[in-house]
Design an enzyme around this catalytic site. Structure first.
Site, mmCIF file in Angstrom:
data_model
loop_
_atom_site.group_PDB
_atom_site.id
_atom_site.type_symbol
_atom_site.label_atom_id
_atom_site.label_comp_id
_atom_site.label_asym_id
_atom_site.label_seq_id
_atom_site.Cartn_x
_atom_site.Cartn_y
_atom_site.Cartn_z
ATOM 1 N N TRP A 153 0.836 -1.215 0.000
ATOM 2 C CA TRP A 153 0.000 0.000 0.000
ATOM 3 C C TRP A 153 0.869 1.264 0.000
ATOM 4 C CZ3 TRP A 153 -5.200 -0.936 2.623
ATOM 5 C CH2 TRP A 153 -6.067 0.146 2.464
ATOM 6 N N ARG A 155 3.519 1.940 -1.291
ATOM 7 C CA ARG A 155 4.157 2.285 -2.569
ATOM 8 C C ARG A 155 3.380 3.356 -3.331
ATOM 9 N NH1 ARG A 155 7.832 -0.864 -4.654
ATOM 10 N NH2 ARG A 155 8.306 1.105 -5.663
ATOM 11 N N HIS A 156 2.154 3.590 -2.919
ATOM 12 C CA HIS A 156 1.340 4.633 -3.572
ATOM 13 C C HIS A 156 1.703 5.957 -2.922
ATOM 14 C CE1 HIS A 156 -1.024 1.697 -5.869
ATOM 15 N NE2 HIS A 156 -0.620 0.925 -4.887
ATOM 16 N N GLU A 163 1.406 6.426 10.492
ATOM 17 C CA GLU A 163 1.277 5.038 10.937
ATOM 18 C C GLU A 163 1.519 4.887 12.432
ATOM 19 O OE1 GLU A 163 3.840 2.297 8.844
ATOM 20 O OE2 GLU A 163 2.845 0.529 9.678
ATOM 21 N N SER A 165 3.126 3.756 15.723
ATOM 22 C CA SER A 165 4.555 3.634 16.002
ATOM 23 C C SER A 165 4.833 2.484 16.947
ATOM 24 C CB SER A 165 5.096 4.925 16.621
ATOM 25 O OG SER A 165 6.423 4.696 17.061
ATOM 26 N N ALA A 166 5.517 1.462 16.424
ATOM 27 C CA ALA A 166 5.892 0.315 17.270
ATOM 28 C C ALA A 166 7.179 0.620 18.043
ATOM 29 C CB ALA A 166 6.056 -0.927 16.422
ATOM 30 N N ARG A 241 10.640 -5.313 18.353
ATOM 31 C CA ARG A 241 9.685 -5.524 17.251
ATOM 32 C C ARG A 241 10.336 -6.146 16.014
ATOM 33 N NH1 ARG A 241 9.064 0.365 14.262
ATOM 34 N NH2 ARG A 241 11.276 0.850 14.252
ATOM 35 N N ASP A 257 -6.114 12.153 -2.568
ATOM 36 C CA ASP A 257 -7.167 12.753 -3.394
ATOM 37 C C ASP A 257 -7.823 11.664 -4.243
ATOM 38 O OD1 ASP A 257 -5.884 12.610 -6.082
ATOM 39 O OD2 ASP A 257 -4.415 13.959 -5.161
ATOM 40 N N ARG A 268 -5.044 -2.058 -7.498
ATOM 41 C CA ARG A 268 -5.177 -3.022 -6.396
ATOM 42 C C ARG A 268 -6.473 -3.811 -6.421
ATOM 43 N NH1 ARG A 268 0.047 -3.813 -5.152
ATOM 44 N NH2 ARG A 268 1.109 -1.827 -4.840
HETATM 45 C C1 LIG Z 1 0.400 -6.175 -9.271
HETATM 46 C C2 LIG Z 1 1.528 -5.305 -8.783
HETATM 47 C C3 LIG Z 1 2.794 -5.843 -8.633
HETATM 48 C C4 LIG Z 1 3.850 -5.041 -8.167
HETATM 49 N N1 LIG Z 1 5.083 -5.599 -8.011
HETATM 50 C C5 LIG Z 1 6.091 -4.847 -7.526
HETATM 51 C C6 LIG Z 1 7.404 -5.419 -7.311
HETATM 52 O O1 LIG Z 1 7.636 -6.579 -7.566
HETATM 53 N N2 LIG Z 1 8.375 -4.624 -6.797
HETATM 54 C C7 LIG Z 1 8.157 -3.308 -6.522
HETATM 55 O O2 LIG Z 1 9.087 -2.629 -6.072
HETATM 56 N N3 LIG Z 1 6.950 -2.737 -6.728
HETATM 57 C C8 LIG Z 1 5.922 -3.471 -7.209
HETATM 58 N N4 LIG Z 1 4.692 -2.895 -7.387
HETATM 59 C C9 LIG Z 1 4.496 -1.472 -7.039
HETATM 60 C C10 LIG Z 1 4.419 -0.599 -8.298
HETATM 61 O O3 LIG Z 1 5.641 -0.632 -9.002
HETATM 62 C C11 LIG Z 1 4.088 0.869 -7.910
HETATM 63 O O4 LIG Z 1 5.123 1.368 -7.105
HETATM 64 C C12 LIG Z 1 2.789 0.977 -7.153
HETATM 65 O O5 LIG Z 1 1.778 0.263 -7.817
HETATM 66 C C13 LIG Z 1 2.385 2.433 -7.034
HETATM 67 O O6 LIG Z 1 2.023 2.910 -8.297
HETATM 68 P P1 LIG Z 1 2.223 4.421 -8.705
HETATM 69 O O7 LIG Z 1 3.679 4.763 -8.678
HETATM 70 O O8 LIG Z 1 1.501 4.630 -9.987
HETATM 71 O O9 LIG Z 1 1.427 5.158 -7.539
HETATM 72 P P2 LIG Z 1 1.760 6.500 -6.779
HETATM 73 O O10 LIG Z 1 3.065 6.411 -6.089
HETATM 74 O O11 LIG Z 1 0.553 6.795 -5.942
HETATM 75 O O12 LIG Z 1 1.874 7.564 -7.892
HETATM 76 C C14 LIG Z 1 0.755 7.934 -8.696
HETATM 77 C C15 LIG Z 1 1.306 8.588 -9.927
HETATM 78 O O13 LIG Z 1 1.974 9.797 -9.538
HETATM 79 C C16 LIG Z 1 3.142 9.964 -10.333
HETATM 80 N N5 LIG Z 1 4.315 9.945 -9.454
HETATM 81 C C17 LIG Z 1 4.365 9.641 -8.143
HETATM 82 N N6 LIG Z 1 5.605 9.792 -7.675
HETATM 83 C C18 LIG Z 1 6.359 10.171 -8.718
HETATM 84 C C19 LIG Z 1 7.722 10.474 -8.866
HETATM 85 N N7 LIG Z 1 8.596 10.406 -7.849
HETATM 86 N N8 LIG Z 1 8.154 10.843 -10.079
HETATM 87 C C20 LIG Z 1 7.320 10.923 -11.120
HETATM 88 N N9 LIG Z 1 6.013 10.641 -11.049
HETATM 89 C C21 LIG Z 1 5.533 10.276 -9.862
HETATM 90 C C22 LIG Z 1 3.174 8.829 -11.343
HETATM 91 O O14 LIG Z 1 2.487 9.225 -12.502
HETATM 92 C C23 LIG Z 1 2.370 7.756 -10.664
HETATM 93 O O15 LIG Z 1 1.788 6.827 -11.548
HETATM 94 C C24 LIG Z 1 3.624 -3.674 -7.861
HETATM 95 C C25 LIG Z 1 2.344 -3.125 -8.028
HETATM 96 C C26 LIG Z 1 1.309 -3.921 -8.473
HETATM 97 C C27 LIG Z 1 -0.070 -3.312 -8.641
#
Ligand SMILES: Cc1cc2nc3c(=O)[nH]c(=O)nc-3n(C[C@H](O)[C@H](O)[C@H](O)COP(=O)(O)OP(=O)(O)OC[C@H]3O[C@@H](n4cnc5c(N)ncnc54)[C@H](O)[C@@H]3O)c2cc1C
Length: 356
Positions: A153, A155-156, A163, A165-166, A241, A257, A268
């Protein structure tokens, strides 16, 4: 599990805790009177503090139906709760979609104002990826999920997160353990996936393997008592932990947003996402759908339920429609890459479903 105590009613699987009795936006209390701090309330008049305040000319309603929290329980000990949003108050008869339309009209003018025109405008914006108006809606959730779900999660990156804090507090005794009939086998087609379930009801060996897996989680959970004991003996919480497993639950507030929330949901809810985070994404969608129904409808049509075709796939489809290709499933038409061919085959299968 220690969950927030809710004075709640339950409708459609959503627990609503109330400041009052209403549960839906249409039933929500009307807020007809506002009392600005300082100055005179009025319609555009300047108050004694020099601020011009405009009172709404129609009754306003709370898009959360007067609830302070709307919660859906997920997995064995988790939950996702919508705790706030922006806009919270909208003119009666409208939803948070109104904020998107309002922002868009800054660029498109005030030509269209009826509700059905709002729907058309939202669909146009989403179809043409005019995304910034969707950033005008903000959603704040309180989520309790296993740490391995939180790792996916987080990663978005466009959300704001705070979060548990542990380092500061002892982690509560909450571990995610799937039921025996929820244990998934390693997928052979997708190295990241686990799709097929162990046949625990009609195969003794598979039942035993699933039991071994659940036992393994039980054993790991047993470390919790040692974690508690070590902290009691003076080991810092921040160190104790680090021996805990990732099926332990954590909690956070997550604010994002609507535009980026929809991106989160697209990724997801997709079948390639892990089942556990999908369960949270589906619950999140259920919580926000009533808040911005036109947007969610458009997103389902143009994103979630849509299909992207590559240039090569379009050309293959054109040949198919023109009758110049007898074998549409012949992946060589599209690519010499086996994965791309497999993806084309699955797209064709999806397209064919509607034609029978
Ligand atoms: C099925 C699946 C498998 C995955 N497997 C892996 C894996 O094996 N290893 C791994 O590390 N990750 C993995 N991920 C994570 C994936 O690579 C993305 O990091 C995650 O889905 C978040 O997507 P996002 O970057 O589009 O989202 P957000 O971080 O919310 O960003 C939304 C949008 O904002 C823009 N943005 C955000 N930050 C920046 C930035 N710094 N520079 C430029 N534009 C930006 C981009 O347009 C981005 O699409 C996986 C995800 C999925 C759904």
């Amino acid at each position: 599990m220690a969950e927030p105590s809710l004075s709640s009613s339950q409708r459609n699987g959503i627990n609503l805790s109330h400041d009052g009795s209403p549960t839906r936006a249409s039933e929500a209390p009307q807020i007809t009177e506002t009392k600005p701090a300082g100055g005179q309330p009025g319609s555009g008049g300047i108050g004694s503090d020099g601020i011009a305040r405009t009172l709404p000319d129609v009754p306003m309603i709370d898009v959360m139906g007067g609830a302070s929290r709307a919660q859906i329980n997920v997995l064995d000990h988790g939950f996702i709760a919508l705790v706030d949003c922006m806009p919270r108050l909208v003119p009666q008869g409208q939803t948070a979609d109104a904020a998107i339309v309002q922002a868009a009209r800054v660029s498109y003018g005030h030509g269209t104002k009826k509700v059905n025109e709002d729907r058309g405008l939202i669909r146009y914006l989403l179809r043409h990826r005019h995304t910034t108006p969707f950033e005008m809606v903000e959603l704040k959730f309180h989520v309790c999920m296993p740490i391995f779900v939180a790792r996916q999660w987080i990663r978005h990156r466009t959300a704001n997160v705070n979060e548990y804090s542990a380092r500061y507090s002892i982690l509560p005794d909450r571990f995610y353990t799937p039921n025996l009939d929820q244990v998934r086998k390693q997928s052979t087609a997708n190295r990241q996936g686990g799709e097929e379930l162990f046949r625990v009801h009609d195969d003794a060996q598979e039942l035993k393997t699933a039991q071994d897996f659940v036992k393994y989680l039980d054993d790991v959970e047993g470390f919790y008592q040692r974690y508690l004991s070590l902290t009691e003996q003076g080991v810092s919480r921040e160190m104790a932990r680090i021996g805990l497993p990732v099926n332990m639950y954590t909690e956070w507030y997550w604010k994002c947003d609507l535009h980026n929330t929809l991106r989160f949901l697209s990724l997801r809810i997709d079948s390639h996402a892990q089942a556990e985070i999908r369960a949270f994404a589906e619950a999140m969608l259920k919580l926000i759908e009533p808040l911005a129904p036109f947007t969610i409808e458009a997103w389902r049509d143009y994103d979630l339920g849509a299909m992207q075709l590559s240039r090569l796939e379009i050309e293959a489809l054109q040949r198919l429609l023109a009758g110049t290709s007898v074998n549409a499933a012949d992946g060589a038409l599209v690519s010499d890459n086996s994965r791309e061919r497999a993806e084309w085959a699955s797209k064709l299968e999806k397209l064919a479903k509607g034609s029978t």
